[in-house]
Write an enzyme that holds these catalytic residues in place. Structure first.
Site, PDB file in Angstrom:
ATOM      1  N   ASP A  16      41.057  49.912  46.294  1.00 13.45           N
ATOM      2  CA  ASP A  16      39.640  50.165  45.974  1.00 13.45           C
ATOM      3  C   ASP A  16      39.268  50.074  44.495  1.00 13.45           C
ATOM      4  O   ASP A  16      38.511  50.919  43.999  1.00 13.45           O
ATOM      5  CB  ASP A  16      39.238  51.546  46.512  1.00 13.45           C
ATOM      6  CG  ASP A  16      39.302  51.631  48.025  1.00 13.45           C
ATOM      7  OD1 ASP A  16      39.816  50.694  48.651  1.00 13.45           O
ATOM      8  OD2 ASP A  16      38.854  52.648  48.586  1.00 13.45           O
ATOM      9  N   LYS A 102      37.771  48.238  54.608  1.00 13.08           N
ATOM     10  CA  LYS A 102      37.860  49.479  55.394  1.00 13.08           C
ATOM     11  C   LYS A 102      36.567  50.273  55.272  1.00 13.08           C
ATOM     12  O   LYS A 102      35.743  49.993  54.392  1.00 13.08           O
ATOM     13  CB  LYS A 102      39.045  50.318  54.914  1.00 13.08           C
ATOM     14  CG  LYS A 102      38.831  50.842  53.509  1.00 13.08           C
ATOM     15  CD  LYS A 102      40.039  51.586  53.021  1.00 13.08           C
ATOM     16  CE  LYS A 102      39.881  51.998  51.587  1.00 13.08           C
ATOM     17  NZ  LYS A 102      38.750  52.934  51.337  1.00 13.08           N
ATOM     18  N   CYS A 141      41.347  57.864  48.294  1.00  6.73           N
ATOM     19  CA  CYS A 141      41.883  56.696  48.990  1.00  6.73           C
ATOM     20  C   CYS A 141      43.319  56.367  48.621  1.00  6.73           C
ATOM     21  O   CYS A 141      44.072  55.889  49.468  1.00  6.73           O
ATOM     22  CB  CYS A 141      40.950  55.506  48.790  1.00  6.73           C
ATOM     23  SG  CYS A 141      39.390  55.770  49.680  1.00  6.73           S
TER      24      CYS A 141
END
Ligand code: VGL
Ligand code: ZN
Length: 188
Positions: A16, A102, A141
């Site tokens: 991310d 995601k 994350c």
């Protein structure tokens, strides 16, 4: 560097690193930009050995359940196709990098790169058994992805210089690091 050497069946997994998590993004992670030069070095090292590079991205619909207006705790971020969801130009991702999206289901949050994606089966198919992991955010994350990877039986090396946390509550990142270690992650 350290005693750990990059070898066959290793891969780099970047979590991310997207504009919205960087300075002036919608959900900026403090010092988030600092992971970029660190990760660029790892991209070079891993590419030099022709090993695969994966990059997960938060890829939310505009009505995602993690957004405040829809009952979540976060400002809208990483909306599909938006500038904020893009990888920064300064991240030297090769064309061959495998992108894993995601958090695409409006009704489900997904912090882990393994949740609702084909990342696990893909790694297995590619005979990857160890992951070098860095990215954002340490306490969300990165933590969730690292712990899922360990639970699936992958070895994990977390790149300490290439992670940063949100720290909504002070100490969250420190706790996350302890939790990753407790679950068997190594740190480099
Ligand atoms: C993340 C908060 C919300 C992350 C994603 O990538 O760590 N954090 N969505
Ligand atoms: Zn998100």
């Amino acid at each position: 560097m350290s005693h750990l050497a990059i070898k066959d069946h290793d891969a780099l997994l970047i979590v991310d690193v997207q504009n919205d998590f960087l300075d002036s993004g919608a959900l900026p992670v403090p010092e988030g930009n600092k992971v970029i030069p660190e990760l660029n070095q790892w991209i070079e090292r891993v590419s030099a050995k022709d090993l695969p590079i994966f990059a997960t991205r938060d890829w939310h619909p505009p009505n995602h359940t993690s957004f405040k207006d829809y009952g979540g705790i976060w400002p809208p971020h990483c909306i599909q196709e938006s500038h904020g969801a893009e990888f920064p130009n300064t991240l030297a991702l090769p064309k061959s990098a495998i992108i894993i999206s995601k958090g695409t289901d409006p009704n489900k949050d997904a912090y882990s790169g393994f949740e609702g994606t084909d990342l696990g089966p893909l790694l297995t198919k590619m005979s990857i058994n160890r992951l070098y992991i860095g990215g954002l955010a340490t306490d969300y994350c990165v933590k969730a992805t690292v712990i899922d990877a360990l639970k699936l039986g992958f070895e994990v090396v977390v790149i300490r210089s290439a992670i940063r946390g949100v720290d909504v509550n002070p100490g969250d990142s420190k706790k996350a690091i302890e939790e990753m270690e407790k679950n068997g992650a190594e740190f480099i």
